[in-house]
Design a protein around this motif. Sequence first.
Motif, PDB file in Angstrom:
ATOM      1  N   ILE A 191       6.195  -0.658   5.766  1.00  0.00           N
ATOM      2  CA  ILE A 191       6.190  -1.473   5.307  1.00  0.00           C
ATOM      3  C   ILE A 191       4.221  -1.634   5.478  1.00  0.00           C
ATOM      4  CG2 ILE A 191       5.981  -3.006   3.404  1.00  0.00           C
ATOM      5  CD1 ILE A 191       8.538  -2.941   3.944  1.00  0.00           C
ATOM      6  N   THR A 192       3.915  -1.235   4.510  1.00  0.00           N
ATOM      7  CA  THR A 192       2.102  -1.416   4.587  1.00  0.00           C
ATOM      8  C   THR A 192       1.393  -2.178   3.913  1.00  0.00           C
ATOM      9  OG1 THR A 192       2.067   0.783   5.874  1.00  0.00           O
ATOM     10  CG2 THR A 192       0.046  -0.457   5.915  1.00  0.00           C
TER      11      THR A 192
ATOM     12  N   TYR B 129       0.453  -0.842   0.228  1.00  0.00           N
ATOM     13  CA  TYR B 129       0.186   0.080  -0.158  1.00  0.00           C
ATOM     14  C   TYR B 129       0.898   1.758  -0.026  1.00  0.00           C
ATOM     15  CZ  TYR B 129      -3.206   3.370   1.207  1.00  0.00           C
ATOM     16  OH  TYR B 129      -4.208   5.087   1.656  1.00  0.00           O
ATOM     17  N   GLU B 130       1.894   1.613   1.051  1.00  0.00           N
ATOM     18  CA  GLU B 130       2.817   2.155   1.047  1.00  0.00           C
ATOM     19  C   GLU B 130       4.032   2.675   1.882  1.00  0.00           C
ATOM     20  OE1 GLU B 130       0.387   5.578   2.085  1.00  0.00           O
ATOM     21  OE2 GLU B 130       0.193   5.767   4.367  1.00  0.00           O
TER      22      GLU B 130
ATOM     23  N   THR C   4      -2.449  -3.994   7.661  1.00  0.00           N
ATOM     24  CA  THR C   4      -1.366  -4.798   8.544  1.00  0.00           C
ATOM     25  C   THR C   4       0.435  -4.166   7.828  1.00  0.00           C
ATOM     26  OG1 THR C   4      -2.027  -7.366   8.133  1.00  0.00           O
ATOM     27  CG2 THR C   4       0.239  -6.853   7.470  1.00  0.00           C
ATOM     28  N   LEU C   5       1.575  -4.103   8.876  1.00  0.00           N
ATOM     29  CA  LEU C   5       2.313  -3.535   8.710  1.00  0.00           C
ATOM     30  C   LEU C   5       3.521  -3.836   9.437  1.00  0.00           C
ATOM     31  CD1 LEU C   5       3.310  -1.476  11.194  1.00  0.00           C
ATOM     32  CD2 LEU C   5       1.512  -0.043  10.399  1.00  0.00           C
ATOM     33  N   GLY C   6       4.662  -3.621   8.963  1.00  0.00           N
ATOM     34  CA  GLY C   6       5.535  -4.215   8.915  1.00  0.00           C
ATOM     35  C   GLY C   6       6.726  -2.864   9.957  1.00  0.00           C
ATOM     36  N   TYR C   7       7.204  -2.991  10.871  1.00  0.00           N
ATOM     37  CA  TYR C   7       8.050  -2.005  11.306  1.00  0.00           C
ATOM     38  C   TYR C   7       9.521  -2.524  11.394  1.00  0.00           C
ATOM     39  CZ  TYR C   7      10.594   0.160  15.086  1.00  0.00           C
ATOM     40  OH  TYR C   7      11.463   1.039  15.960  1.00  0.00           O
ATOM     41  N   TYR C   8      10.021  -1.687  10.700  1.00  0.00           N
ATOM     42  CA  TYR C   8      12.057  -1.767  10.776  1.00  0.00           C
ATOM     43  C   TYR C   8      12.887  -0.814  11.114  1.00  0.00           C
ATOM     44  CZ  TYR C   8       9.402  -5.189   8.174  1.00  0.00           C
ATOM     45  OH  TYR C   8       8.818  -6.757   7.160  1.00  0.00           O
TER      46      TYR C   8
ATOM     47  N   ALA D 262      11.871   0.237  -0.173  1.00  0.00           N
ATOM     48  CA  ALA D 262      12.416  -0.114   1.114  1.00  0.00           C
ATOM     49  C   ALA D 262      12.538  -1.838   1.293  1.00  0.00           C
ATOM     50  CB  ALA D 262      10.756  -0.075   1.424  1.00  0.00           C
ATOM     51  N   HIS D 263      11.802  -2.726   0.193  1.00  0.00           N
ATOM     52  CA  HIS D 263      13.049  -3.805   0.140  1.00  0.00           C
ATOM     53  C   HIS D 263      14.961  -3.924   0.225  1.00  0.00           C
ATOM     54  CE1 HIS D 263      14.031  -7.336  -1.326  1.00  0.00           C
ATOM     55  NE2 HIS D 263      12.409  -8.119  -1.017  1.00  0.00           N
TER      56      HIS D 263
END
Length: 128
Positions: free
Chosen positions: A19-20, A1-2, A29-33, A77-78
Motif C-alpha cells: 500500500i503506497t 496512491y496505489e 511511503t509504503l507499507g508491505y504486508y 487491500a484494506h
Amino acid sequence: YECFINNNWELYGVNYIIITRQKKSGNYTLGYYLVDTFCRGVKDTTFRFNIDEFEYEEFKQIIFDNSDPLLVSYKEAHNIIFGAISYAEDCGFKPCPQFNLTQYLLEEDTEEIPLEDEKKFWVRDGYM
C-alpha cells in the motif's frame, strides 16, 4: 496512491500486499504486508518512508519477483488485510509484532470502509 497484491491472490494462502502513499515531494511511503488468508493473518510487515520512484519500483520488483502484480483499490487491500487478521484471530493467531507499527499506515478497520460483499476469504475447507 496505489495498492498491489499478487495476481490470483484468492488461490494462494500467502500473498504480498503493498500500500503506497505519495508525498507532496513526489516521494513515497509504503507499507508491505505478507498476508496468509488461509490461517495466520499478517505474518510479516515492514515499511519504507520517503523513498524515491527508483527505490519504489525496485522494491515492487523484488517483492513480486518481477511478475505483474494486480493493482487493487485501497478498500480491497484494506479488506484483505483486516479480513485475514480477523479470521486468524478466530484461529488463535495474532498479527506479527511489527504490525503494531505498520497498522498506522492503514486506516482503522471501521464501518467507514465497508466490506466488499463479493469478495470472500479462502480457508482450507472452503469459503468463510
